[in-house]
Design an enzyme around this catalytic site. Sequence first.
Site, PDB file in Angstrom:
ATOM      1  N   HIS A   1      -4.375   0.812   7.597  1.00  0.00           N
ATOM      2  CA  HIS A   1      -3.043   1.416   7.614  1.00  0.00           C
ATOM      3  C   HIS A   1      -2.965   2.580   6.623  1.00  0.00           C
ATOM      4  CE1 HIS A   1       1.507   0.914   7.977  1.00  0.00           C
ATOM      5  NE2 HIS A   1       1.379   1.727   6.927  1.00  0.00           N
ATOM      6  N   GLU A   2      -3.429   2.360   5.398  1.00  0.00           N
ATOM      7  CA  GLU A   2      -3.318   3.413   4.389  1.00  0.00           C
ATOM      8  C   GLU A   2      -4.272   4.572   4.651  1.00  0.00           C
ATOM      9  OE1 GLU A   2      -0.789   3.404   2.541  1.00  0.00           O
ATOM     10  OE2 GLU A   2      -0.260   1.353   3.102  1.00  0.00           O
TER      11      GLU A   2
ATOM     12  N   HIS B   1      -2.876   6.919   7.179  1.00  0.00           N
ATOM     13  CA  HIS B   1      -1.902   7.873   6.631  1.00  0.00           C
ATOM     14  C   HIS B   1      -2.589   9.163   6.197  1.00  0.00           C
ATOM     15  CE1 HIS B   1       2.085   6.178   6.518  1.00  0.00           C
ATOM     16  NE2 HIS B   1       1.683   5.040   5.971  1.00  0.00           N
TER      17      HIS B   1
ATOM     18  N   GLN C   1       2.760   9.945   1.486  1.00  0.00           N
ATOM     19  CA  GLN C   1       4.061   9.279   1.577  1.00  0.00           C
ATOM     20  C   GLN C   1       5.002   9.652   0.446  1.00  0.00           C
ATOM     21  OE1 GLN C   1       2.186   5.182   2.413  1.00  0.00           O
ATOM     22  NE2 GLN C   1       4.154   5.116   3.494  1.00  0.00           N
TER      23      GLN C   1
ATOM     24  N   GLY D   1       0.840  -1.191   0.000  1.00  0.00           N
ATOM     25  CA  GLY D   1       0.000   0.000   0.000  1.00  0.00           C
ATOM     26  C   GLY D   1       0.872   1.236   0.000  1.00  0.00           C
TER      27      GLY D   1
ATOM     28  N   CYS E   1       6.165  -0.100   7.664  1.00  0.00           N
ATOM     29  CA  CYS E   1       5.705   1.061   6.886  1.00  0.00           C
ATOM     30  C   CYS E   1       6.855   1.570   6.041  1.00  0.00           C
ATOM     31  CB  CYS E   1       5.216   2.156   7.835  1.00  0.00           C
ATOM     32  SG  CYS E   1       4.648   3.653   6.995  1.00  0.00           S
ATOM     33  N   LEU E   2       6.567   1.885   4.792  1.00  0.00           N
ATOM     34  CA  LEU E   2       7.595   2.389   3.893  1.00  0.00           C
ATOM     35  C   LEU E   2       8.158   3.726   4.351  1.00  0.00           C
ATOM     36  CD1 LEU E   2       5.985   1.490   0.444  1.00  0.00           C
ATOM     37  CD2 LEU E   2       7.668   0.182   1.773  1.00  0.00           C
TER      38      LEU E   2
END
Length: 217
Positions: A168-169, A172, A73, A68, A126-127
């Site tokens: 999660h997304e 963000h 991000q 994702g 997480c990226l």
Amino acid sequence: MVSSGDRKPISDQVEELLAGTGPLPIVAAGDPVLRRAAEPFEGQLAPALMSRFVAALRDTMHAAPGVGLAAPQVGVPLRLAVIEDPAPVPDEVREARGRVPQPFRVLVNPSYEPVGPARAAFFEGCLSVPGWQAVVARPTRVRLRCLDEHGRPVDELFTGWPARIVQHETDHLNGMLYLDRAELRSLSSNQAMADRWAQPTPNQAASELGFDLPEQS
């Protein structure tokens, strides 16, 4: 990379990003763009630009690799995210985590609400927080409402790991990182994950690191 303090129109920010080559630069924790609620999508991107941006987000997600990626991000404060998970995991992991393949999806202006009281806790990464993972307890079933990239309404139930990705997304886009919901005693480097905590569930990590897990239901 677009600065978090840049006040240029969203479309200009996206055009600037897409002028580069290769995957988009991913913003790391500490940048204010990750800590602010993103703007609702209200036509800031023309259809052609939206299509190009979605394709770039997908390519960046694949290259990272991740399952994702949210627009903040990559420095763009817009309520837009992409998800996709081929779920190449062993059967025991699939069963324990409810991790099943999730096709590529675009989430525009998403929101979610839990369905039922059941919660499950697993390690997440997480990226934007590279190199670390931590256990997060989340609802196992959520109702997602959003638009797709063509403006069509989506109202759908997600369970298991796909529900976790959606949460999660979407978090963000509300200025929240997974660490805000995590059991911080579980925080582990990727190396520790590989060496110690590769089990399908975090039960052993909870016992040895000293944190509680929710009752599974």
